[in-house]
Design a protein around this motif. Structure first.
Motif, PDB file in Angstrom:
ATOM      1  N   PRO A   7      -6.428  17.615  25.651  1.00 29.15           N
ATOM      2  CA  PRO A   7      -6.237  19.066  25.685  1.00 29.15           C
ATOM      3  C   PRO A   7      -6.180  19.656  27.089  1.00 29.15           C
ATOM      4  O   PRO A   7      -5.399  20.580  27.333  1.00 29.15           O
ATOM      5  CB  PRO A   7      -7.451  19.588  24.911  1.00 29.15           C
ATOM      6  CG  PRO A   7      -7.790  18.493  23.964  1.00 29.15           C
ATOM      7  CD  PRO A   7      -7.506  17.218  24.719  1.00 29.15           C
ATOM      8  N   ALA A   8      -6.991  19.135  28.012  1.00 36.15           N
ATOM      9  CA  ALA A   8      -6.990  19.693  29.368  1.00 36.15           C
ATOM     10  C   ALA A   8      -5.635  19.504  30.037  1.00 36.15           C
ATOM     11  O   ALA A   8      -5.125  20.408  30.714  1.00 36.15           O
ATOM     12  CB  ALA A   8      -8.090  19.049  30.216  1.00 36.15           C
ATOM     13  N   ILE A   9      -5.051  18.334  29.858  1.00 35.28           N
ATOM     14  CA  ILE A   9      -3.752  18.056  30.476  1.00 35.28           C
ATOM     15  C   ILE A   9      -2.656  18.894  29.826  1.00 35.28           C
ATOM     16  O   ILE A   9      -1.845  19.522  30.522  1.00 35.28           O
ATOM     17  CB  ILE A   9      -3.421  16.554  30.373  1.00 35.28           C
ATOM     18  CG1 ILE A   9      -4.404  15.738  31.221  1.00 35.28           C
ATOM     19  CG2 ILE A   9      -1.977  16.285  30.807  1.00 35.28           C
ATOM     20  CD1 ILE A   9      -4.253  14.244  31.095  1.00 35.28           C
ATOM     21  N   VAL A  10      -2.640  18.927  28.500  1.00 28.46           N
ATOM     22  CA  VAL A  10      -1.607  19.681  27.784  1.00 28.46           C
ATOM     23  C   VAL A  10      -1.697  21.172  28.118  1.00 28.46           C
ATOM     24  O   VAL A  10      -0.692  21.811  28.452  1.00 28.46           O
ATOM     25  CB  VAL A  10      -1.722  19.460  26.268  1.00 28.46           C
ATOM     26  CG1 VAL A  10      -0.795  20.398  25.512  1.00 28.46           C
ATOM     27  CG2 VAL A  10      -1.417  18.001  25.922  1.00 28.46           C
ATOM     28  N   THR A  11      -2.903  21.720  28.049  1.00 25.48           N
ATOM     29  CA  THR A  11      -3.079  23.156  28.298  1.00 25.48           C
ATOM     30  C   THR A  11      -2.732  23.516  29.725  1.00 25.48           C
ATOM     31  O   THR A  11      -2.073  24.530  29.988  1.00 25.48           O
ATOM     32  CB  THR A  11      -4.527  23.574  27.976  1.00 25.48           C
ATOM     33  OG1 THR A  11      -4.839  23.224  26.630  1.00 25.48           O
ATOM     34  CG2 THR A  11      -4.717  25.073  28.164  1.00 25.48           C
ATOM     35  N   THR A  12      -3.169  22.693  30.673  1.00 24.79           N
ATOM     36  CA  THR A  12      -2.873  22.957  32.077  1.00 24.79           C
ATOM     37  C   THR A  12      -1.372  22.915  32.339  1.00 24.79           C
ATOM     38  O   THR A  12      -0.820  23.783  33.025  1.00 24.79           O
ATOM     39  CB  THR A  12      -3.587  21.934  32.987  1.00 24.79           C
ATOM     40  OG1 THR A  12      -4.999  22.080  32.834  1.00 24.79           O
ATOM     41  CG2 THR A  12      -3.221  22.144  34.453  1.00 24.79           C
ATOM     42  N   ALA A  13      -0.705  21.930  31.778  1.00 24.45           N
ATOM     43  CA  ALA A  13       0.739  21.795  31.996  1.00 24.45           C
ATOM     44  C   ALA A  13       1.498  22.997  31.445  1.00 24.45           C
ATOM     45  O   ALA A  13       2.404  23.532  32.100  1.00 24.45           O
ATOM     46  CB  ALA A  13       1.242  20.509  31.353  1.00 24.45           C
ATOM     47  N   ILE A  14       1.124  23.433  30.253  1.00 28.70           N
ATOM     48  CA  ILE A  14       1.809  24.585  29.653  1.00 28.70           C
ATOM     49  C   ILE A  14       1.536  25.854  30.452  1.00 28.70           C
ATOM     50  O   ILE A  14       2.443  26.657  30.714  1.00 28.70           O
ATOM     51  CB  ILE A  14       1.389  24.755  28.181  1.00 28.70           C
ATOM     52  CG1 ILE A  14       1.912  23.569  27.355  1.00 28.70           C
ATOM     53  CG2 ILE A  14       1.906  26.073  27.614  1.00 28.70           C
ATOM     54  CD1 ILE A  14       1.393  23.523  25.938  1.00 28.70           C
ATOM     55  N   HIS A  15       0.296  26.032  30.881  1.00 29.66           N
ATOM     56  CA  HIS A  15      -0.070  27.228  31.653  1.00 29.66           C
ATOM     57  C   HIS A  15       0.612  27.246  33.011  1.00 29.66           C
ATOM     58  O   HIS A  15       1.116  28.281  33.457  1.00 29.66           O
ATOM     59  CB  HIS A  15      -1.592  27.270  31.830  1.00 29.66           C
ATOM     60  CG  HIS A  15      -2.072  28.413  32.664  1.00 29.66           C
ATOM     61  ND1 HIS A  15      -2.375  28.279  34.003  1.00 29.66           N
ATOM     62  CD2 HIS A  15      -2.279  29.719  32.361  1.00 29.66           C
ATOM     63  CE1 HIS A  15      -2.763  29.445  34.479  1.00 29.66           C
ATOM     64  NE2 HIS A  15      -2.714  30.328  33.511  1.00 29.66           N
ATOM     65  N   GLU A  16       0.649  26.095  33.682  1.00 27.34           N
ATOM     66  CA  GLU A  16       1.178  26.031  35.046  1.00 27.34           C
ATOM     67  C   GLU A  16       2.698  25.966  35.088  1.00 27.34           C
ATOM     68  O   GLU A  16       3.321  26.495  36.010  1.00 27.34           O
ATOM     69  CB  GLU A  16       0.599  24.804  35.762  1.00 27.34           C
ATOM     70  CG  GLU A  16      -0.895  24.868  36.024  1.00 27.34           C
ATOM     71  CD  GLU A  16      -1.251  25.893  37.076  1.00 27.34           C
ATOM     72  OE1 GLU A  16      -0.661  25.855  38.168  1.00 27.34           O
ATOM     73  OE2 GLU A  16      -2.110  26.753  36.799  1.00 27.34           O
ATOM     74  N   ILE A  17       3.310  25.327  34.100  1.00 25.46           N
ATOM     75  CA  ILE A  17       4.743  25.030  34.161  1.00 25.46           C
ATOM     76  C   ILE A  17       5.556  25.791  33.119  1.00 25.46           C
ATOM     77  O   ILE A  17       6.691  26.192  33.373  1.00 25.46           O
ATOM     78  CB  ILE A  17       4.995  23.512  33.965  1.00 25.46           C
ATOM     79  CG1 ILE A  17       4.101  22.687  34.892  1.00 25.46           C
ATOM     80  CG2 ILE A  17       6.473  23.188  34.203  1.00 25.46           C
ATOM     81  CD1 ILE A  17       4.269  23.001  36.359  1.00 25.46           C
ATOM     82  N   ASN A  18       4.986  25.963  31.910  1.00 22.68           N
ATOM     83  CA  ASN A  18       5.747  26.491  30.779  1.00 22.68           C
ATOM     84  C   ASN A  18       7.058  25.713  30.638  1.00 22.68           C
ATOM     85  O   ASN A  18       8.153  26.289  30.698  1.00 22.68           O
ATOM     86  CB  ASN A  18       6.030  27.983  30.952  1.00 22.68           C
ATOM     87  CG  ASN A  18       6.570  28.622  29.684  1.00 22.68           C
ATOM     88  OD1 ASN A  18       6.323  28.127  28.579  1.00 22.68           O
ATOM     89  ND2 ASN A  18       7.332  29.691  29.841  1.00 22.68           N
ATOM     90  N   PRO A  19       6.976  24.403  30.435  1.00 20.21           N
ATOM     91  CA  PRO A  19       8.183  23.564  30.437  1.00 20.21           C
ATOM     92  C   PRO A  19       9.092  23.847  29.249  1.00 20.21           C
ATOM     93  O   PRO A  19       8.641  24.258  28.180  1.00 20.21           O
ATOM     94  CB  PRO A  19       7.618  22.143  30.359  1.00 20.21           C
ATOM     95  CG  PRO A  19       6.309  22.302  29.647  1.00 20.21           C
ATOM     96  CD  PRO A  19       5.763  23.619  30.112  1.00 20.21           C
ATOM     97  N   GLU A  20      10.371  23.617  29.462  1.00 21.53           N
ATOM     98  CA  GLU A  20      11.334  23.745  28.369  1.00 21.53           C
ATOM     99  C   GLU A  20      11.160  22.626  27.353  1.00 21.53           C
ATOM    100  O   GLU A  20      11.478  22.793  26.173  1.00 21.53           O
ATOM    101  CB  GLU A  20      12.765  23.732  28.913  1.00 21.53           C
ATOM    102  CG  GLU A  20      13.229  25.027  29.569  1.00 21.53           C
ATOM    103  CD  GLU A  20      12.595  25.284  30.926  1.00 21.53           C
ATOM    104  OE1 GLU A  20      12.636  26.449  31.366  1.00 21.53           O
ATOM    105  OE2 GLU A  20      12.065  24.344  31.559  1.00 21.53           O
ATOM    106  N   GLY A  21      10.656  21.486  27.805  1.00 24.63           N
ATOM    107  CA  GLY A  21      10.376  20.365  26.917  1.00 24.63           C
ATOM    108  C   GLY A  21       9.047  19.733  27.274  1.00 24.63           C
ATOM    109  O   GLY A  21       8.699  19.622  28.452  1.00 24.63           O
TER     110      GLY A  21
END
Length: 223
Positions: free
Chosen positions: A103-117
């Protein structure tokens, strides 16, 4: 049709080759595709700066999260590389591919990057990768099933951790000292220290050092 510039970053060359072959099979692939590759945060940094200095853009970037770090530029993971891509090439579509669903990695990535994929590698095969890539190229956002599930993880909500708290946990896991965290998080040292105290209170009831915080977070499958 203009050349599409694709940036592929993974520490396994065979994986990079697989992405190339699969992308060239997609219906949305242009005849003119130029691939740039990197196998570490340092190589990725150099390719990004070179492309920027040449006044060119990356149209799409596929990145692994786990990469050899580049401490000299505060690039510890593919998330940091993705942030750099967002800075230099705002229009670039970013696709994160990873073996990590903590969860920490997934949440951080979405918050920091908001990736298209955002794709867990175990969630897809060749056919579903092609479908996901085509969907993203046509303007949709694609998160694989496990990534979507992790977004609703109850332990994070129960502990009332936000994305920045989770980023602090990831930095502790990387053995980054608290005094150096402002190099990675856009907060003052005092704000980070307050958050760290709250994290410790929730996980350890204020008893234990950084190692104990990390170990408890791992036992709870947060990181």
């Amino acid at each position: 049709m203009p050349t599409k510039n694709l940036f592929l970053v993974d520490d396994h060359p065979i994986t990079v080759d697989s992405y190339k072959n699969l992308i060239l099979r997609t219906k949305t692939a242009a005849n003119d595709i130029y691939f740039v590759t990197a196998f570490s945060c340092e190589e990725a940094y150099k390719r990004i700066i070179e492309k920027h200095n040449d006044q060119e853009n990356f149209d799409v970037a596929l990145l692994d999260i786990s990469l050899p770090s580049y401490p000299a530029k505060n690039l510890l993971t593919g998330i940091d590389v993705a942030k750099l891509i967002r800075y230099y090439f705002p229009a670039c579509k970013i696709i994160l591919l990873t073996m990590h669903s903590e969860p920490a990695i997934v949440t951080t990535a979405i918050h920091e990057i908001n990736p298209e994929g955002f794709i867990l590698k175990n969630d897809i095969n060749a056919a579903s990768f092609v479908n996901a890539y085509q969907s993203i190229m046509l303007g949709s956002t694609f998160y694989s099933s496990t990534i979507t599930k992790v977004q609703n993880d109850t332990i994070i909500k129960k502990l009332d951790f936000d994305a920045i708290d989770l980023q602090i946990l990831l930095l502790l896991d990387k053995k980054i000292k608290t005094k150096d965290m402002p190099n990675h998080i856009d907060l003052s040292l005092s704000a980070i220290e307050k958050r760290k105290t709250n994290i410790k209170n929730q996980l350890l009831k204020d008893k234990g050092n950084d190692t104990a915080i990390v170990n408890t977070a791992k036992k709870l499958d947060i990181i």
